[in-house]
Each structure stands twice: as C-alpha cells, then as structure tokens.
Scaffold this motif. Sequence first.
Motif, PDB file in Angstrom:
ATOM      1  N   GLU A 158       0.830  -1.203   0.000  1.00 33.14           N
ATOM      2  CA  GLU A 158       0.000   0.000   0.000  1.00 33.14           C
ATOM      3  C   GLU A 158       0.868   1.258   0.000  1.00 33.14           C
ATOM      4  OE1 GLU A 158      -3.264   0.535  -0.217  1.00 33.14           O
ATOM      5  OE2 GLU A 158      -3.493  -1.588  -0.682  1.00 33.14           O
ATOM      6  N   VAL A 159       1.980   1.201   0.687  1.00 34.60           N
ATOM      7  CA  VAL A 159       2.885   2.363   0.705  1.00 34.60           C
ATOM      8  C   VAL A 159       3.398   2.656  -0.705  1.00 34.60           C
ATOM      9  CG1 VAL A 159       5.093   3.223   1.549  1.00 34.60           C
ATOM     10  CG2 VAL A 159       3.542   2.032   3.109  1.00 34.60           C
ATOM     11  N   LEU A 160       3.819   1.630  -1.435  1.00 32.79           N
ATOM     12  CA  LEU A 160       4.298   1.845  -2.804  1.00 32.79           C
ATOM     13  C   LEU A 160       3.176   2.328  -3.715  1.00 32.79           C
ATOM     14  CD1 LEU A 160       6.691  -1.203  -3.371  1.00 32.79           C
ATOM     15  CD2 LEU A 160       7.232   1.116  -2.614  1.00 32.79           C
ATOM     16  N   HIS A 161       1.968   1.862  -3.477  1.00 35.15           N
ATOM     17  CA  HIS A 161       0.844   2.313  -4.298  1.00 35.15           C
ATOM     18  C   HIS A 161       0.608   3.813  -4.108  1.00 35.15           C
ATOM     19  CE1 HIS A 161      -3.017   2.300  -6.344  1.00 35.15           C
ATOM     20  NE2 HIS A 161      -3.569   2.870  -5.275  1.00 35.15           N
ATOM     21  N   HIS A 162       0.647   4.285  -2.870  1.00 35.30           N
ATOM     22  CA  HIS A 162       0.449   5.717  -2.625  1.00 35.30           C
ATOM     23  C   HIS A 162       1.648   6.538  -3.130  1.00 35.30           C
ATOM     24  CE1 HIS A 162      -3.314   5.429  -0.440  1.00 35.30           C
ATOM     25  NE2 HIS A 162      -2.815   4.424   0.286  1.00 35.30           N
ATOM     26  N   LEU A 163       2.833   5.999  -3.052  1.00 36.48           N
ATOM     27  CA  LEU A 163       3.994   6.698  -3.619  1.00 36.48           C
ATOM     28  C   LEU A 163       3.858   6.835  -5.135  1.00 36.48           C
ATOM     29  CD1 LEU A 163       7.056   5.212  -1.674  1.00 36.48           C
ATOM     30  CD2 LEU A 163       6.161   7.542  -1.543  1.00 36.48           C
ATOM     31  N   ASP A 164       3.327   5.813  -5.775  1.00 40.78           N
ATOM     32  CA  ASP A 164       3.105   5.877  -7.216  1.00 40.78           C
ATOM     33  C   ASP A 164       2.117   6.987  -7.564  1.00 40.78           C
ATOM     34  OD1 ASP A 164       3.264   4.849  -9.963  1.00 40.78           O
ATOM     35  OD2 ASP A 164       1.227   4.157  -9.608  1.00 40.78           O
ATOM     36  N   GLU A 165       1.066   7.125  -6.789  1.00 38.79           N
ATOM     37  CA  GLU A 165       0.103   8.196  -7.030  1.00 38.79           C
ATOM     38  C   GLU A 165       0.729   9.568  -6.794  1.00 38.79           C
ATOM     39  OE1 GLU A 165      -3.096   7.255  -4.434  1.00 38.79           O
ATOM     40  OE2 GLU A 165      -4.058   5.868  -5.855  1.00 38.79           O
ATOM     41  N   GLN A 166       1.549   9.677  -5.764  1.00 45.84           N
ATOM     42  CA  GLN A 166       2.202  10.955  -5.492  1.00 45.84           C
ATOM     43  C   GLN A 166       3.163  11.329  -6.617  1.00 45.84           C
ATOM     44  OE1 GLN A 166       1.674  13.206  -3.418  1.00 45.84           O
ATOM     45  NE2 GLN A 166       3.505  14.500  -3.539  1.00 45.84           N
ATOM     46  N   ILE A 186       8.563  -7.464   2.352  1.00 43.72           N
ATOM     47  CA  ILE A 186       9.240  -6.623   1.362  1.00 43.72           C
ATOM     48  C   ILE A 186       8.328  -6.431   0.158  1.00 43.72           C
ATOM     49  CG2 ILE A 186      11.293  -6.339  -0.071  1.00 43.72           C
ATOM     50  CD1 ILE A 186      12.752  -8.274   1.739  1.00 43.72           C
ATOM     51  N   ALA A 187       8.243  -5.186  -0.323  1.00 47.16           N
ATOM     52  CA  ALA A 187       7.571  -4.855  -1.579  1.00 47.16           C
ATOM     53  C   ALA A 187       8.541  -4.061  -2.437  1.00 47.16           C
ATOM     54  CB  ALA A 187       6.294  -4.049  -1.326  1.00 47.16           C
ATOM     55  N   ASN A 188       8.539  -4.337  -3.737  1.00 43.84           N
ATOM     56  CA  ASN A 188       9.538  -3.762  -4.646  1.00 43.84           C
ATOM     57  C   ASN A 188       8.849  -3.038  -5.785  1.00 43.84           C
ATOM     58  OD1 ASN A 188      11.892  -3.105  -5.910  1.00 43.84           O
ATOM     59  ND2 ASN A 188      12.407  -5.172  -6.590  1.00 43.84           N
ATOM     60  N   ALA A 189       9.432  -1.895  -6.172  1.00 43.45           N
ATOM     61  CA  ALA A 189       8.937  -1.115  -7.308  1.00 43.45           C
ATOM     62  C   ALA A 189      10.095  -0.866  -8.270  1.00 43.45           C
ATOM     63  CB  ALA A 189       8.327   0.206  -6.846  1.00 43.45           C
ATOM     64  N   VAL A 211      20.671 -13.682  -2.907  1.00 37.33           N
ATOM     65  CA  VAL A 211      19.848 -12.614  -3.455  1.00 37.33           C
ATOM     66  C   VAL A 211      18.391 -13.009  -3.239  1.00 37.33           C
ATOM     67  CG1 VAL A 211      19.293 -11.279  -5.505  1.00 37.33           C
ATOM     68  CG2 VAL A 211      21.634 -12.086  -5.156  1.00 37.33           C
ATOM     69  N   LEU A 212      17.652 -12.192  -2.501  1.00 36.78           N
ATOM     70  CA  LEU A 212      16.274 -12.530  -2.158  1.00 36.78           C
ATOM     71  C   LEU A 212      15.387 -12.454  -3.399  1.00 36.78           C
ATOM     72  CD1 LEU A 212      15.844 -10.654   1.244  1.00 36.78           C
ATOM     73  CD2 LEU A 212      16.541 -13.015   0.823  1.00 36.78           C
ATOM     74  N   ARG A 213      14.494 -13.415  -3.482  1.00 37.27           N
ATOM     75  CA  ARG A 213      13.552 -13.459  -4.603  1.00 37.27           C
ATOM     76  C   ARG A 213      12.354 -12.577  -4.277  1.00 37.27           C
ATOM     77  NH1 ARG A 213      14.547 -17.573  -8.202  1.00 37.27           N
ATOM     78  NH2 ARG A 213      16.192 -19.034  -7.576  1.00 37.27           N
ATOM     79  N   VAL A 214      12.384 -11.386  -4.812  1.00 35.07           N
ATOM     80  CA  VAL A 214      11.331 -10.399  -4.577  1.00 35.07           C
ATOM     81  C   VAL A 214      10.736 -10.021  -5.925  1.00 35.07           C
ATOM     82  CG1 VAL A 214      10.802  -8.123  -3.624  1.00 35.07           C
ATOM     83  CG2 VAL A 214      12.553  -9.548  -2.550  1.00 35.07           C
ATOM     84  N   PRO A 215       9.409  -9.985  -6.053  1.00 36.26           N
ATOM     85  CA  PRO A 215       8.815  -9.554  -7.327  1.00 36.26           C
ATOM     86  C   PRO A 215       9.324  -8.178  -7.718  1.00 36.26           C
ATOM     87  CG  PRO A 215       7.143 -10.519  -5.907  1.00 36.26           C
ATOM     88  CD  PRO A 215       8.389 -10.390  -5.079  1.00 36.26           C
ATOM     89  N   PRO A 216       9.823  -8.009  -8.947  1.00 38.25           N
ATOM     90  CA  PRO A 216      10.451  -6.724  -9.318  1.00 38.25           C
ATOM     91  C   PRO A 216       9.469  -5.569  -9.333  1.00 38.25           C
ATOM     92  CG  PRO A 216      10.241  -8.135 -11.240  1.00 38.25           C
ATOM     93  CD  PRO A 216       9.854  -8.984 -10.061  1.00 38.25           C
ATOM     94  N   GLY A 217       8.269  -5.749  -9.872  1.00 36.67           N
ATOM     95  CA  GLY A 217       7.317  -4.656  -9.940  1.00 36.67           C
ATOM     96  C   GLY A 217       7.724  -3.599 -10.942  1.00 36.67           C
ATOM     97  N   ALA A 218       6.868  -2.608 -11.098  1.00 39.04           N
ATOM     98  CA  ALA A 218       7.110  -1.488 -12.020  1.00 39.04           C
ATOM     99  C   ALA A 218       7.602  -0.282 -11.229  1.00 39.04           C
ATOM    100  CB  ALA A 218       5.832  -1.138 -12.783  1.00 39.04           C
ATOM    101  N   PRO A 219       8.379   0.595 -11.850  1.00 38.13           N
ATOM    102  CA  PRO A 219       8.854   1.787 -11.137  1.00 38.13           C
ATOM    103  C   PRO A 219       7.700   2.681 -10.697  1.00 38.13           C
ATOM    104  CG  PRO A 219      10.128   1.428 -13.136  1.00 38.13           C
ATOM    105  CD  PRO A 219       8.966   0.491 -13.204  1.00 38.13           C
ATOM    106  N   ILE A 220       7.965   3.457  -9.688  1.00 38.86           N
ATOM    107  CA  ILE A 220       6.998   4.437  -9.206  1.00 38.86           C
ATOM    108  C   ILE A 220       6.832   5.522 -10.269  1.00 38.86           C
ATOM    109  CG2 ILE A 220       6.654   6.253  -7.490  1.00 38.86           C
ATOM    110  CD1 ILE A 220       8.034   4.456  -5.474  1.00 38.86           C
ATOM    111  N   GLY A 221       5.616   5.901 -10.529  1.00 38.03           N
ATOM    112  CA  GLY A 221       5.324   6.915 -11.530  1.00 38.03           C
ATOM    113  C   GLY A 221       4.734   6.360 -12.804  1.00 38.03           C
ATOM    114  N   VAL A 222       4.787   5.046 -12.993  1.00 41.81           N
ATOM    115  CA  VAL A 222       4.190   4.437 -14.182  1.00 41.81           C
ATOM    116  C   VAL A 222       2.675   4.530 -14.120  1.00 41.81           C
ATOM    117  CG1 VAL A 222       3.941   2.301 -15.479  1.00 41.81           C
ATOM    118  CG2 VAL A 222       6.168   2.935 -14.547  1.00 41.81           C
ATOM    119  N   GLY A 223       2.109   4.212 -12.965  1.00 41.35           N
ATOM    120  CA  GLY A 223       0.679   4.320 -12.771  1.00 41.35           C
ATOM    121  C   GLY A 223      -0.077   3.081 -13.195  1.00 41.35           C
ATOM    122  N   GLY A 224      -1.132   2.759 -12.464  1.00 40.20           N
ATOM    123  CA  GLY A 224      -1.984   1.636 -12.824  1.00 40.20           C
ATOM    124  C   GLY A 224      -1.356   0.282 -12.653  1.00 40.20           C
TER     125      GLY A 224
END
Length: 749
Positions: free
Chosen positions: A466-474, A500-503, A519-532
């Motif tokens: 949720e923190v990364l989601h709000h950072l993406d909106e910001q 752990i959550a990754n963007a 090396v921990l296996r963490v889902p890479p995710g999309a960078p902050i600012g991409v949106g959606g």
Amino acid sequence: MTEYPTSQEGPQPVASGGGTDDAGHGKAAVAATEAVRTHAQGPGSERGAPASASAGELPRPRTAAASPADAPAGGEPGQGGARTRDGEAARNAAAAAQDRAPEPPRPRGGEDRITHGARPGSRPDPTAPTGDLDGTPADEVQVDGVGVGAGRHGGGPIPGAETGTARREGDRLRFVGAATRRIARGIDLDEIVLGLCRATVPTFSDAILVYLRDPLPVGDERPVGPVVLRLRRTDRLRPLDDLTGGDPAGAARAAGELDFSQMTLVGPQGDLPAAELCEIRPGGALAEVLRGVRPVFGSAAGAKDALPELLGADHPVPRGQRAILAPLRGRRRVIGAAVFLRTPDRPAFETNDLLVAAQLATHTALGIDKAVLYGREAYIADELQRTMLPDSLPQPTGVRLASRYLPAAETARVGGDWYDAIPLPGSRVALVVGDVMGHSMTSAAIMGQLRTTAQTLAQLDLPPAEVLHHLDEQAQRLGSDRMATCLYAVYDPVSHRITIANAGHPPPVLLHLGGRAEVLRVPPGAPIGVGGVDFEAVELDAPAGATLLLYTDGLVESRLRDVWTGIEQLRERLATTAQLTGLDHPPPLEALCDDVLDMLGPGDRDDDIALLAARFEGIAPSDVAYWFLDPEETAPGRARRFARRALTRWGLEELSDSLELLVSEVVTNAVRYAERPVTLRLLRTDVLRCEVGDDSPQLPRQRRARDTDEGGRGLFLVNRMARRWGATRLSSGKVVWFELPLPGAHDRR
C-alpha cells in the motif's frame, strides 16, 4: 636585417647622371637612396647590382615607396630615374640604424620569462566614472590594449622606433595573456589568489599583498556593518638582500626610499608586520582610492594616505613609483585590493604598468566572484543533502543499522538516491531505499518529496504494498515524467519476519550468519510513476545474526558491467568478507559497508550510491509477554496482575509499583473507547516497554486537569514517571506505549 618591399612596377631604366626628374629631385636624393640600398642589400647580393648596369643586364633594385604619394607626379619611367623623396630616404636610413642597434637588455623574468619593460599606453582618465564600494556599479575598467605597431603621435608610426616598440608591446601582451591564463585556471578562492601571486612575482613585481573583504559578499547580497579587509595572501620570491646582493637598507636610505626588506611574506598564517585586518573608514583615503576603481601609484596624492591605512601605520612603504594599489572590483562592488611592490634595485613602475595592474586586478576580481558563487552552490548542495537524507539513523529494538551515501561527482553532491529507517509501532522498523532518475537538483527535490511521503505513509502503519501504491500516485501528481524505483521493507523483531515490496528496484542481498549470501527473490514490480500497476509483497524469514543489504543501482551497474553481473559480484564480496571474519559471528556492520564500497573500481562511479545495511538481532520469545483483554471494567485489574507476573519471571520486581500504576491508567483509557479486545504487550530489551492497543483511532492528548475534575490525570502520571511515551495511529486503531528504565540497564548491554 630589415627587408624592404619592392615596387609593383616593372624594371626602370637608369636615370641620366646630373639631371633632375619632374618632381624636382636631384643627385642628392639619388645618392641617399643608393646608400640605403647598399646597406639593405649588402655586398654580393643579387639585388645589389652596380648603378652603371645597362638596361640589358639584371634590373636595378627599386626603392620601397611607402605610398603612391612618393611616386613622381608624371608617373612615367625614365624621368630622373630616382623614385624616392628625401624624407623617405631619411626614414629608411633611420630604420637601418635601428636594426643595427643592439636590443635593450631584458630585466629578470619570473615563471614565464617575459619582460616588464616599457609598455606604451595612455594614462587613465581621471574624469572616468567611479564605483561605490557596496552599491552603484561603475563602468568596467577599460584597459585599452596597445596593438603592435601603434605609436604615440596621433596613432601613426614613430620614425626609426617601429621594431623596438612592437617587440616591447608584444612582450607586454604575452605577459598579460600568460598571467590571466594562470589566474583563470583557479576554481576556488585560494587557487585564484595564488595564481595572481605566482603570475606577478617576480615578473611584474617583487612582492604582492592581496586583501579581500571579510566576509566576501555573494551575488546581490548587500553587506551589513563596516567594510573590513583581511590580508588573504602575501608572496615574494626571495628576500630583498638576495635580490640586491648588498645592504638593501643602506641603498634604500641613500635613494631616499623606505626599506621594506623586513616584510615577511609567508601568508596570512605567518608573522606579518602588515596589518591583517583593515576597517575602511567612510570618507577616508583608502575608501576614495577603492571607490575610484583604477590602480594608482603609491606616490599618488590619495595613495600616500591609503597605503598606510591599509598596511598599517608602522609598515614601511616604498617612496616613488615603486608601489601600485589596485582595487579588486567584481561584478557589482569592490571586493578587495592588491598591492604590488618593487625593490630599489629594480626600475620603478611606469605609467603603462597601471594598465597591466588593472588587467590583473580585473581578472582576479571576476574569478573571485565566480569562486564565491561556486562555493555558495556547493554549500547549498551540502545543505540539501543533509536535509534530504537522514542526519543519523535510529537504533530501534532488535536491529542495528548502518548507511553510506556517495554522490555521482563532487560537482553534484546530492542526487535522486535516498535511504531511510522509520521506527514503527510494536518495535518494528521500516527500511526504505529509493532512486529517482537522474542526479541533478531537480532529482534531489523530487526525492525529498517522495521521502517525506514515505515517512508519512509509514506512520500510518500501512502494508508495504500500500505504501508503494500511494507513492506511485504521489509521483504522478508531481509530473508525468517523475519516475523512481523504491524498495520498502518492514522488519518485526518479535516474529523474526520481514515483509518486502519492490517497485522496479534491484533485489536486496541477505548475508546469513554462516557466511552464505543470497539474493532474495522479490517480485520486481514497475517503477513508481508508471501508474496503474499493482505491487506485490512477500514475507520472508529474518533470522537473528543475518544482515540485509539494501542499495541503489549505482553500486552494481556501470558502463563496464550490467546490473546482474554487479549483483553477483556484490554477493560474492559479502560471502568473502564473512569468510574472513569467521562463520560463528557476523562481520562488523560499519566495516562491512566500507568493504562493499571498496568493490568499486575505476569507471564504476556513473551514478549516486545509497547503501543501507540492517543487522537483525530480534527479540527472544522469553523477553515478550502478550495478552488480550476484553473491554470490561475488570480489564485494568487483570492487566496489573499480568504485569506483576511477568516482572516476577524476569526478576524485575523493583518496577512493579510503577508499572502497575501506569498500566492501569493506560488500559482504563483504552477500555473506555474500545469496542474490540484490548492488547497488552511487555517487551524486555535494554528498557521495559509496554504497549497497549485498541481499535479507537482517537489519539490521547495530555491536558492539565482542574482541581474539581475526577479524571484527566492518567497521561500526566505517564509523562512524569515514564522514560518516554507516545501514541501511534494504526490502520486498525492506535497503540499507546511507554518505556521504563531497567535497574542497572547500563550493565546489561
């Protein structure tokens, strides 16, 4: 030997002897012309054919007609044979004599070995506009460059002196060029002032003193208070007695000049007879000279009183034109002064030396202005870095932290990389590392906004995804091109777990106690600012003694290697370090961070580097006591009994009275507003921590109760008896906590 130009006409026949041409020139002019030819061509030259040569032989050499006016009026060949007037012959003869004259000896040179002899020029105009010390800018000091070949008589050539004048003027221009280049090489204040001293001593002067304002004004700032000059640097090549080879004091007295051989020119930190500080008196002689902007001789009317005011009343000042006081004027105001001195054994300064001093002073002042502005930018960058990044990391219970930050370059000391550690309720800690694209001031500003947003979201105790989601909106609100990568992790020392959550950030590396790095296996995710984009969090074990390393891509990626190669090198580096320190205990955290940065080789610093290391210590289950209390009237009494029982098990009976009183007050306040069961948890670490949680989002506030009030004194007691206390709002309610010091706590850890 001077080579004279030839005429553009064809071969001319020899004039008849004894006759005159149409212009009235007779045999005398022809004889003078032949004399010049003989000297210019020399014996045996092909041009030096005899005068009696016939027209069929080699053509007769022609005189150098300076202009069409020197040609005969008729302009036809064969009339008189002499094409040169008396004046032209005299000028040619003088030029030939000048060529035969030996060159004047050059005075001793400095670094560039350039003479400082006579330099033709004009005296500064006393009616020129002047400048204010602190405000109204005057016209820039215009130093008219004297072109090669320029003369003193209406701009025309001086007969017989053209070659020597051009040589001296060329020396002067070369000296000014070399000196200004050396001054311009400096990038900071000390380098520029040193460049001025080394460029002028001893080539231009035997000694120099440079005074600058203290403090130096920056940009458009208007200084407040009196104007003070501080001696920034002095310099000379060698003592005066070495220069003269005799008794300098006696020679100076014999010449009617003061002796300044005792002036110790070793810098402001040395023993200086000259005054180190000088306050400019409004309306004084020094203020008038500085306001005039232009350099003046020490013997000038105003400078006679200005130099003692600047150097001190007891400081010896040479008489005559052996001192030049040159104001240093920047873009907007006078920022200092330079004093050039010459010894008695050397020729005194000339009028043209004022032009040289003006050039040097102007270039130095402008360079100092730029250096001050550059220093202010570096100061702003440092302040921005200290503000954007944490000054120090917290040391929450159950984890130890260390960090490093390296800018991409010294000229850009802060960029878009950041790290943070945020304490959370329940002795947890949030670990954050992020990287905004680019390493400019704009990236740093965006980084500061995202870091502030992350801190605010962390205090709400939101899940990492949720923190990364709000950072993406910001980031999308900041702009369409504001993109960043971020990794957000929450460590719980009680459960020994990490979420752990990754963007779009490089994955963290976990160094186990036995020396194994993974090396921990963490889902890479999309960078902050991409949106959606949805972010996914994973929960992993965080065993005691393990070390988690969070970093930005500047550590593992460069032009010489890709990111996955760098991550593998980092993993191997951590494993090697653990092997060296032993498998039964982890390596020191600070030394581990330094060792990781040592893996960077030449060419690996293409981006900023942020590094955050967390050593998991955890809290043992035997040091944790946890209960659920129904929101009833009997809950405070039950809480007191549970607390007393835990203190007895830990051997902390001395804290029973204080803990029971505070637990009763906090639980009573929670039961009053709660609808669901109240949680009570005691943690024994370096302190005794008590946490009471309920489902009411309203935070308690301390207030002063009146004498007639029955309640309102609970938090007042907590504030007076507890070491620390606080309240944190959660997504499901709030937590009120307080800490009590342990008996002999300084001996426990």
